[in-house]
Design a protein around this motif. Structure first.
Motif, short mmCIF file in Angstrom:
data_model
loop_
_atom_site.label_atom_id
_atom_site.label_comp_id
_atom_site.label_asym_id
_atom_site.label_seq_id
_atom_site.Cartn_x
_atom_site.Cartn_y
_atom_site.Cartn_z
N ASP A 190 0.85 -1.18 0.00
CA ASP A 190 0.00 0.00 0.00
C ASP A 190 0.89 1.24 0.00
OD1 ASP A 190 0.87 0.24 2.71
OD2 ASP A 190 -0.83 -0.93 3.39
N PRO A 191 0.36 2.42 -0.26
CA PRO A 191 1.21 3.62 -0.30
C PRO A 191 1.94 3.81 1.02
CG PRO A 191 -0.96 4.07 -1.21
CD PRO A 191 -1.04 2.71 -0.60
N SER A 192 3.24 4.10 0.95
CA SER A 192 4.04 4.14 2.18
C SER A 192 4.89 5.40 2.32
CB SER A 192 4.96 2.92 2.24
OG SER A 192 5.80 2.85 1.10
N ASP A 193 4.86 6.29 1.35
CA ASP A 193 5.74 7.46 1.41
C ASP A 193 5.27 8.52 2.40
OD1 ASP A 193 7.41 6.34 -0.44
OD2 ASP A 193 6.56 7.41 -2.16
N ASP A 194 3.96 8.63 2.59
CA ASP A 194 3.39 9.65 3.47
C ASP A 194 3.04 9.02 4.81
OD1 ASP A 194 1.89 11.58 4.79
OD2 ASP A 194 0.70 12.14 3.03
N PRO A 195 3.66 9.43 5.92
CA PRO A 195 3.37 8.82 7.22
C PRO A 195 1.94 9.03 7.68
CG PRO A 195 4.75 10.78 7.48
CD PRO A 195 4.69 10.48 6.01
N ASN A 196 1.23 9.98 7.06
CA ASN A 196 -0.16 10.23 7.43
C ASN A 196 -1.15 9.41 6.62
OD1 ASN A 196 0.48 12.30 9.36
ND2 ASN A 196 0.94 13.65 7.63
N LEU A 197 -0.65 8.57 5.72
CA LEU A 197 -1.50 7.71 4.91
C LEU A 197 -1.14 6.25 5.13
CD1 LEU A 197 -1.68 9.48 1.41
CD2 LEU A 197 -3.60 9.02 2.95
N PHE A 198 -2.14 5.42 5.38
CA PHE A 198 -1.93 3.97 5.48
C PHE A 198 -0.80 3.62 6.46
CE2 PHE A 198 -3.85 4.69 1.31
CZ PHE A 198 -4.92 3.81 1.36
N ALA A 199 -0.69 4.40 7.54
CA ALA A 199 0.31 4.15 8.60
C ALA A 199 1.74 4.18 8.08
CB ALA A 199 0.03 2.82 9.29
N LYS A 210 5.10 3.46 6.63
CA LYS A 210 5.83 2.25 6.23
C LYS A 210 5.20 0.97 6.77
CE LYS A 210 9.12 4.60 4.17
NZ LYS A 210 9.25 4.60 2.69
N THR A 211 4.28 1.11 7.72
CA THR A 211 3.63 -0.07 8.29
C THR A 211 2.55 -0.57 7.35
OG1 THR A 211 4.04 0.66 10.55
CG2 THR A 211 2.30 -0.96 10.23
N TYR A 226 -4.81 -3.50 3.62
CA TYR A 226 -4.96 -3.02 2.26
C TYR A 226 -3.76 -3.41 1.39
CZ TYR A 226 -8.78 0.06 3.84
OH TYR A 226 -9.95 0.56 4.33
N GLY A 227 -2.63 -3.61 2.00
CA GLY A 227 -1.43 -3.95 1.25
C GLY A 227 -1.24 -5.42 0.98
N ARG A 228 -2.12 -6.25 1.53
CA ARG A 228 -2.00 -7.69 1.35
C ARG A 228 -2.62 -8.12 0.02
NH1 ARG A 228 0.75 -11.16 2.67
NH2 ARG A 228 -0.72 -12.74 3.36
N TRP A 229 -1.98 -9.08 -0.62
CA TRP A 229 -2.51 -9.59 -1.88
C TRP A 229 -3.90 -10.16 -1.72
CZ3 TRP A 229 -3.47 -14.70 -1.20
CH2 TRP A 229 -2.67 -15.39 -0.26
N SER A 230 -4.20 -10.75 -0.58
CA SER A 230 -5.52 -11.34 -0.37
C SER A 230 -6.61 -10.27 -0.44
CB SER A 230 -5.58 -12.08 0.96
OG SER A 230 -5.13 -11.26 2.02
N TYR A 231 -6.34 -9.09 0.14
CA TYR A 231 -7.31 -7.99 0.05
C TYR A 231 -7.54 -7.60 -1.41
CZ TYR A 231 -9.04 -3.26 -0.34
OH TYR A 231 -9.74 -2.16 -0.74
N LYS A 232 -6.48 -7.54 -2.19
CA LYS A 232 -6.59 -7.09 -3.58
C LYS A 232 -7.44 -8.06 -4.40
CE LYS A 232 -2.12 -4.98 -2.84
NZ LYS A 232 -2.56 -3.58 -2.73
N TYR A 233 -7.26 -9.37 -4.15
CA TYR A 233 -8.10 -10.35 -4.81
C TYR A 233 -9.57 -10.18 -4.40
CZ TYR A 233 -3.87 -13.01 -6.11
OH TYR A 233 -2.66 -13.42 -6.65
N THR A 241 7.92 -3.75 9.52
CA THR A 241 6.52 -3.33 9.45
C THR A 241 5.99 -3.30 8.03
OG1 THR A 241 7.24 -1.01 9.43
CG2 THR A 241 6.70 -1.97 11.56
N ASP A 242 6.90 -3.18 7.06
CA ASP A 242 6.47 -3.10 5.67
C ASP A 242 6.01 -4.45 5.11
OD1 ASP A 242 9.18 -3.91 5.94
OD2 ASP A 242 9.51 -3.56 3.81
N LYS A 243 6.22 -5.53 5.85
CA LYS A 243 5.83 -6.86 5.35
C LYS A 243 4.41 -7.25 5.72
CE LYS A 243 10.50 -8.82 5.11
NZ LYS A 243 11.40 -9.91 5.55
N GLY A 244 3.75 -6.44 6.53
CA GLY A 244 2.37 -6.74 6.89
C GLY A 244 2.20 -8.04 7.63
N LEU A 245 3.13 -8.36 8.53
CA LEU A 245 3.11 -9.66 9.19
C LEU A 245 1.89 -9.85 10.08
CD1 LEU A 245 6.89 -10.07 10.13
CD2 LEU A 245 5.66 -11.06 8.20
#
Length: 544
Positions: free
Chosen positions: A172-181, A183-184, A188-195, A447-451
């Protein structure tokens, strides 16, 4: 020491670093049963070649369940399955998809490209049909494939995806700390959500673009699954699903969009803002799989220590570890058994060691403890998902979940990492316990791996249960640089590979150290007056 005295002392000290000596002695005695030798003995059996990788519905699955049940029964635990049984049967559908028409892309001017699986892409059927396909399906680039109203973010912008294939970026977008947490990674960033999201919008397929930074693992991990049987819980009438789910390599994605006159890097750059709009690539895609479908028997193995408090005994903490792995698959260096020693024979071994320690307590706890060895985690968290949908305890009475998925096989550490650090009050409890033990609790550094969304605790979080999941630290007490290097190499060389085999030279003192910390967290949780809470504003708070 009586049960009531233990409970009172724990209640007083639940959030303090200093425990009364009498309580400390009870914990010290219990944790003596958590040893590297005990963990190693369970691990060695579960990861043995004779269990053939513990694939769902296989002989290894059955033997694993029999072994776990026998250990539970031998410890004097009570069965916690339906109708007083040890097992909760999990109905599973297996779909083995074989590519019968390879992926082909055609541009509007007639030019075409063909791709080879699994070199360039992977496919698996998303429906229990004998044949699934994309036929002359339009390819649409949807950026991250996210619709998040609370973030004022919509990659779809009302585009009609009916009968089309979405090409999406991982993460998911990670450059802005105020969006989508920042780098965490969120769900929304998981492939399962996208499917799931694309299926809700009528798409027949999704291709997720793999990059190692966005996935957290190399493409070979994805390639391993090509042609292997995939597992599902039974489909419901009217459920929207994709005909075919797919991943592709970054190079294949570049070729796909270039065929339609686009540049992948340019498309990805535009997708980093709210203003992004879906892009018709100008390419149609074709692929077909022929599918073998079967019904499979597997089960979660459930045991409990009943709580004794008149008011709180009906509440429970559920401790989970998945016992399944990938079974047999594509040979690597003439080895086709995916043993899953670290992932997750090790976690199951730790679960059994915890059960041994808890049965040694001088008296039962206030709340119940449920030990759940769950199936089919590698297939999409199916065992824990089924339990969450069909719990043997009312969801509101499950006050917490501690999940074990991979343990420290590299040696004792000063620190320990927590997946989902700060999401609920179990963080404060774990921090207290770590400090009392002279250790440091750290937030998961990856945190970027969405564990948090990738193991069985997520199934409990989705029904509102505060969950915790610990991972090995990095501040090793001995030979730190060497052990950090070996630990780091696991994902790239052994994760979901036949080389994830048990080695008697593993240093399981770190596993015992971390499991003892988890034991204390567990005992404090079942004895506390108040149940754990989600942090204010957390994405799961509203579910509680």
């Amino acid at each position: 020491m009586s049960r009531s005295m233990l409970a009172l002392a724990l209640l007083v000290s639940i959030t303090t670093a200093q425990l009364p000596p009498s309580v400390q002695s009870v914990i010290d005695e219990a944790e003596k049963h958590v040893t590297a030798e005990l963990i190693g003995s369970h691990l060695g059996f579960l990861a043995d070649d004779r269990l053939e990788g513990r694939g769902v519905g296989t002989r290894g699955d059955l033997l694993s369940r029999l072994y776990i049940k026998s250990v539970f029964e031998g410890l004097g635990l009570k069965p916690a399955g339906p109708n007083g049984s040890w097992e909760q049967e999990v109905p599973i559908i297996g779909i083995n998809a074989q590519v019968t028409r390879k992926l082909t892309a055609k541009a509007q001017d007639g030019r075409s490209l063909s791709f080879t699986a699994p070199r360039d892409y992977t496919t698996f059927a998303g429906r229990p049909d004998k044949v699934t396909e994309w036929k002359n399906a339009e390819l649409v680039f949807i950026g991250y494939g996210i619709d998040a109203p609370e973030q004022n973010w919509d990659d779809y912008k009302g585009v009609d995806l009916t009968g089309k294939v979405a090409l999406v970026m991982n993460n998911d977008p990670s450059d802005d700390p105020n969006l989508f947490a920042g780098k965490t990674r969120l769900y929304y960033g998981r492939w399962s959500y996208k499917y799931e999201e694309a299926a809700r919008r009528g798409a027949v397929g999704v291709i997720v673009i793999h990059t190692t930074p966005s996935a957290g693992y190399p493409f070979q991990v994805i390639q391993t699954g090509q042609g292997q049987e995939r597992f599902w819980l039974p489909f419901t009438n009217g459920e929207k699903t994709l005909a075919i789910r797919s991943w592709c390599s970054e190079d294949a994605a570049k070729s796909l969009v270039a065929l339609g006159g686009h540049d992948l890097d340019e498309l990805r750059g535009k997708a980093e803002t709210r203003a992004f709009r879906p892009v018709q690539i100008g390419v149609t895609v074709d692929v077909e799989t022929t599918n073998t479908i079967r019904k499979i028997r597997s089960a979660n193995v459930l045991a409990k220590i009943p709580g004794t408090d008149p008011k709180l005994g009906g509440q429970a903490v559920v401790v989970t570890a998945h016992f399944d792995h990938l079974g047999k698959g594509r040979p690597v260096r003439d080895d086709d058994i995916y043993n899953g020693a670290l992932d997750n024979a090790s976690g199951t071994a730790a679960l059994l060691a915890l059960a041994r320690a808890c049965t040694s307590l001088p008296s039962p706890p206030r709340r119940s403890i449920v030990f759940a060895a769950v199936t089919a985690e590698e297939s999409g968290l199916l065992g824990s998902l089924y339990y969450a949908r069909n719990p043997t305890i009312p969801p509101k009475k499950i006050i917490a979940n501690y999940n074990i998925d991979g343990i420290n096989i590299w040696g004792p550490t000063k620190d320990i990492a927590m997946i989902g650090y700060g999401k609920n009050s179990l963080t404060g409890l774990a921090d207290t316990v770590a400090k009392r033990r002279g250790r440091v609790l750290r937030a998961n550094p990856e945190t970027d791996k969405g564990l948090f969304y990738r193991s069985d605790h997520f199934s409990f979080a989705r029904i509102g249960v505060p969950s915790a999941f610990f991972k090995a630290g990095n501040d090793f007490l001995e030979r730190g640089e060497v052990r950090r290097r070996v630990k780091l190499s696991y994902t790239g060389t052994r994760y979901h590979q036949p080389s994830d085999e048990y080695d008697a030279r593993w240093n399981l003192q770190g596993a015992a150290q971390d499991t003892r910390l988890l034991l204390e967290c567990l005992l404090r949780t079942v004895e506390a007056d108040d149940p754990p809470r989600w942090s204010p504003g957390d994405e799961f708070e509203k579910l509680r």
